[in-house]
Design a protein around this motif. Structure first.
Motif, PDB file in Angstrom:
ATOM      1  N   GLN A  64      -4.875  -0.312   0.446  1.00 34.86           N
ATOM      2  CA  GLN A  64      -5.878  -1.007  -0.353  1.00 34.86           C
ATOM      3  C   GLN A  64      -5.481  -1.016  -1.832  1.00 34.86           C
ATOM      4  OE1 GLN A  64      -9.725   0.883  -0.465  1.00 34.86           O
ATOM      5  NE2 GLN A  64     -10.714  -0.936  -1.267  1.00 34.86           N
ATOM      6  N   GLU A 119      -2.545  -3.445  -2.302  1.00 36.73           N
ATOM      7  CA  GLU A 119      -2.991  -4.835  -2.184  1.00 36.73           C
ATOM      8  C   GLU A 119      -3.697  -5.286  -3.460  1.00 36.73           C
ATOM      9  OE1 GLU A 119      -6.193  -7.411   0.317  1.00 36.73           O
ATOM     10  OE2 GLU A 119      -4.939  -6.007   1.429  1.00 36.73           O
ATOM     11  N   LYS A 120      -4.586  -4.472  -3.979  1.00 36.39           N
ATOM     12  CA  LYS A 120      -5.298  -4.848  -5.203  1.00 36.39           C
ATOM     13  C   LYS A 120      -4.334  -4.991  -6.370  1.00 36.39           C
ATOM     14  CE  LYS A 120      -9.919  -3.598  -4.213  1.00 36.39           C
ATOM     15  NZ  LYS A 120     -10.719  -4.754  -4.512  1.00 36.39           N
ATOM     16  N   ARG A 157      -1.222  -5.880  -6.197  1.00 32.65           N
ATOM     17  CA  ARG A 157      -0.443  -7.109  -5.988  1.00 32.65           C
ATOM     18  C   ARG A 157      -1.276  -8.351  -6.256  1.00 32.65           C
ATOM     19  NH1 ARG A 157       3.207  -5.881  -0.636  1.00 32.65           N
ATOM     20  NH2 ARG A 157       4.666  -4.528  -1.728  1.00 32.65           N
ATOM     21  N   ASP A 158      -2.573  -8.294  -5.982  1.00 36.41           N
ATOM     22  CA  ASP A 158      -3.445  -9.444  -6.222  1.00 36.41           C
ATOM     23  C   ASP A 158      -3.386  -9.861  -7.683  1.00 36.41           C
ATOM     24  OD1 ASP A 158      -4.216  -9.811  -3.648  1.00 36.41           O
ATOM     25  OD2 ASP A 158      -6.173  -8.871  -3.879  1.00 36.41           O
ATOM     26  N   PRO A 188      -8.843  -4.638   2.238  1.00 35.20           N
ATOM     27  CA  PRO A 188      -7.629  -5.316   2.700  1.00 35.20           C
ATOM     28  C   PRO A 188      -7.915  -6.151   3.942  1.00 35.20           C
ATOM     29  CG  PRO A 188      -7.431  -2.918   2.888  1.00 35.20           C
ATOM     30  CD  PRO A 188      -8.769  -3.211   2.292  1.00 35.20           C
ATOM     31  N   ARG A 238      -1.364  -2.600   6.447  1.00 34.88           N
ATOM     32  CA  ARG A 238       0.015  -2.757   5.994  1.00 34.88           C
ATOM     33  C   ARG A 238       0.862  -1.619   6.555  1.00 34.88           C
ATOM     34  NH1 ARG A 238       0.362  -7.403   2.660  1.00 34.88           N
ATOM     35  NH2 ARG A 238      -1.589  -7.608   1.606  1.00 34.88           N
TER      36      ARG A 238
END
Length: 104
Positions: A67, A70-71, A73-74, A89, A93
């Protein structure tokens, strides 16, 4: 101090107080985009300025690292204010997805 990190992204765990908060503050001063992970936010964390994204998370949760990544990378909707993004997410992953591009 110039650590030559401007424009980079750093993930700091335990970022809401103590050493984690101090590291977060220093990296923001250096121009780093910071993903600040902690169970809760604090007034001190919320008072920081710069490219800061707070990810409320408990690292005892096996899904938490994915999580956080992902945040980070966003990055598109960075608000500069902790706690504004709270999205789960969409998929689990694996460890390969967590690798930094260009590094093995």
């Amino acid at each position: 101090m110039d650590l030559q990190l401007s424009g980079r992204v750093a993930v700091i765990t335990g970022a809401s107080k103590g050493i984690g908060l101090a590291v977060t503050r220093t990296l923001l001063d250096e121009g780093v985009r910071v993903v600040a992970a902690s169970r809760t936010s604090t007034p001190e964390l919320e008072a920081l300025s710069g490219d800061l994204l707070h990810v409320p998370t408990d690292l005892m949760d096996p899904e938490a690292p994915a999580q956080i990544v992902e945040k980070g990378r966003d990055g598109v909707r960075w608000a500069g204010h902790p706690g504004e993004q709270r999205r789960r997410p969409t998929a689990r992953r694996d460890s390969a997805a967590l690798r930094v591009p260009g590094r093995h």
